[in-house]
Design a protein around this motif. Structure first.
Motif, PDB file in Angstrom:
ATOM      1  N   TYR A 173       1.545   9.946  -5.295  1.00  0.00           N
ATOM      2  CA  TYR A 173       2.138  11.234  -4.936  1.00  0.00           C
ATOM      3  C   TYR A 173       3.069  11.726  -6.042  1.00  0.00           C
ATOM      4  O   TYR A 173       3.034  12.897  -6.415  1.00  0.00           O
ATOM      5  CB  TYR A 173       2.905  11.099  -3.612  1.00  0.00           C
ATOM      6  CG  TYR A 173       3.626  12.358  -3.220  1.00  0.00           C
ATOM      7  CD1 TYR A 173       2.922  13.468  -2.772  1.00  0.00           C
ATOM      8  CD2 TYR A 173       5.010  12.456  -3.331  1.00  0.00           C
ATOM      9  CE1 TYR A 173       3.579  14.633  -2.419  1.00  0.00           C
ATOM     10  CE2 TYR A 173       5.672  13.615  -2.980  1.00  0.00           C
ATOM     11  CZ  TYR A 173       4.959  14.701  -2.526  1.00  0.00           C
ATOM     12  OH  TYR A 173       5.609  15.851  -2.194  1.00  0.00           O
ATOM     13  N   MET A 186       0.824  -1.198   0.000  1.00  0.00           N
ATOM     14  CA  MET A 186       0.000   0.000   0.000  1.00  0.00           C
ATOM     15  C   MET A 186       0.866   1.259   0.000  1.00  0.00           C
ATOM     16  O   MET A 186       0.497   2.258  -0.591  1.00  0.00           O
ATOM     17  CB  MET A 186      -0.922  -0.050   1.234  1.00  0.00           C
ATOM     18  CG  MET A 186      -1.919   1.050   1.264  1.00  0.00           C
ATOM     19  SD  MET A 186      -3.035   0.870  -0.125  1.00  0.00           S
ATOM     20  CE  MET A 186      -4.273   2.019   0.300  1.00  0.00           C
ATOM     21  N   GLU A 187       1.998   1.163   0.654  1.00  0.00           N
ATOM     22  CA  GLU A 187       2.882   2.317   0.730  1.00  0.00           C
ATOM     23  C   GLU A 187       3.443   2.684  -0.639  1.00  0.00           C
ATOM     24  O   GLU A 187       3.554   3.860  -0.973  1.00  0.00           O
ATOM     25  CB  GLU A 187       4.017   2.023   1.710  1.00  0.00           C
ATOM     26  CG  GLU A 187       4.947   3.185   1.931  1.00  0.00           C
ATOM     27  CD  GLU A 187       6.026   2.865   2.936  1.00  0.00           C
ATOM     28  OE1 GLU A 187       7.157   3.306   2.711  1.00  0.00           O
ATOM     29  OE2 GLU A 187       5.735   2.172   3.926  1.00  0.00           O
ATOM     30  N   THR A 188       3.754   1.668  -1.442  1.00  0.00           N
ATOM     31  CA  THR A 188       4.296   1.957  -2.778  1.00  0.00           C
ATOM     32  C   THR A 188       3.234   2.582  -3.679  1.00  0.00           C
ATOM     33  O   THR A 188       3.561   3.429  -4.508  1.00  0.00           O
ATOM     34  CB  THR A 188       4.846   0.679  -3.427  1.00  0.00           C
ATOM     35  OG1 THR A 188       3.809  -0.291  -3.510  1.00  0.00           O
ATOM     36  CG2 THR A 188       6.007   0.124  -2.644  1.00  0.00           C
ATOM     37  N   LEU A 247       0.837   4.580  -2.696  1.00  0.00           N
ATOM     38  CA  LEU A 247       0.753   5.990  -2.304  1.00  0.00           C
ATOM     39  C   LEU A 247       1.949   6.791  -2.818  1.00  0.00           C
ATOM     40  O   LEU A 247       1.787   7.946  -3.214  1.00  0.00           O
ATOM     41  CB  LEU A 247       0.652   6.100  -0.779  1.00  0.00           C
ATOM     42  CG  LEU A 247      -0.654   5.589  -0.164  1.00  0.00           C
ATOM     43  CD1 LEU A 247      -0.592   5.654   1.348  1.00  0.00           C
ATOM     44  CD2 LEU A 247      -1.831   6.380  -0.696  1.00  0.00           C
ATOM     45  N   LYS A 248       3.123   6.182  -2.824  1.00  0.00           N
ATOM     46  CA  LYS A 248       4.302   6.860  -3.372  1.00  0.00           C
ATOM     47  C   LYS A 248       4.133   7.134  -4.861  1.00  0.00           C
ATOM     48  O   LYS A 248       4.476   8.219  -5.342  1.00  0.00           O
ATOM     49  CB  LYS A 248       5.556   6.020  -3.129  1.00  0.00           C
ATOM     50  CG  LYS A 248       6.027   6.000  -1.695  1.00  0.00           C
ATOM     51  CD  LYS A 248       7.270   5.148  -1.553  1.00  0.00           C
ATOM     52  CE  LYS A 248       7.735   5.068  -0.133  1.00  0.00           C
ATOM     53  NZ  LYS A 248       8.925   4.199   0.004  1.00  0.00           N
ATOM     54  N   HIS A 249       3.580   6.163  -5.584  1.00  0.00           N
ATOM     55  CA  HIS A 249       3.345   6.359  -7.019  1.00  0.00           C
ATOM     56  C   HIS A 249       2.313   7.454  -7.265  1.00  0.00           C
ATOM     57  O   HIS A 249       2.484   8.298  -8.153  1.00  0.00           O
ATOM     58  CB  HIS A 249       2.892   5.052  -7.672  1.00  0.00           C
ATOM     59  CG  HIS A 249       3.981   4.056  -7.859  1.00  0.00           C
ATOM     60  ND1 HIS A 249       4.740   3.986  -9.001  1.00  0.00           N
ATOM     61  CD2 HIS A 249       4.439   3.089  -7.044  1.00  0.00           C
ATOM     62  CE1 HIS A 249       5.619   3.017  -8.878  1.00  0.00           C
ATOM     63  NE2 HIS A 249       5.466   2.457  -7.697  1.00  0.00           N
TER      64      HIS A 249
END
Length: 123
Positions: A9, A1-3, A5-7
């Motif tokens: 952003y 999930m963190e990746t 959100l990074k994408h």
């Protein structure tokens, strides 16, 4: 999930950066960004512009880009490599199929146009 959100952003920052560098001044940039995130304002002019932009060739390119952005190609190549033992067979077949598809799309596009750049298409 963190990746994910990074994408998202990164895409947001790049999109806003494109708008800032495209705009003539900061007022125009802020109005463009506001229009992008405020929702869709549908009018007759918007529908006409959308109808002009979404030609069959554009929709074909969008569909091809959508399929190409998914992991379909590596899956197909992996399957072919398991069956034949070589990934080069898959790449050769896909490159020939892609070239043939582009040739057919180009011929259809040229035959539908009123201006034909090649003399042999006029006969």
């Amino acid at each position: 999930m963190e990746t994910v959100l990074k994408h998202l952003y990164t895409l947001l920052v790049v999109l806003i950066g494109f708008v800032i560098f495209r705009a003539d001044n900061m007022g125009q940039a802020f109005s463009m960004i506001g229009a992008m995130f405020s929702g869709i304002c549908a009018s007759a002019q918007t529908g006409l512009l959308l109808a002009q932009c979404l030609t069959p060739l554009t929709m074909f390119a969008l569909l091809l880009g959508l399929v190409g952005s998914t992991p379909v190609l590596p899956l197909v190549c992996r399957k072919v490599e398991q069956q034949t033992g070589s990934v080069y067979v898959c790449l050769r077949v896909l490159s020939y199929a892609g070239a043939l598809a582009l040739l057919l799309v180009d011929i259809l596009h040229l035959s539908a146009a009123s201006y034909v750049p090649f003399i042999y298409f006029q006969f």
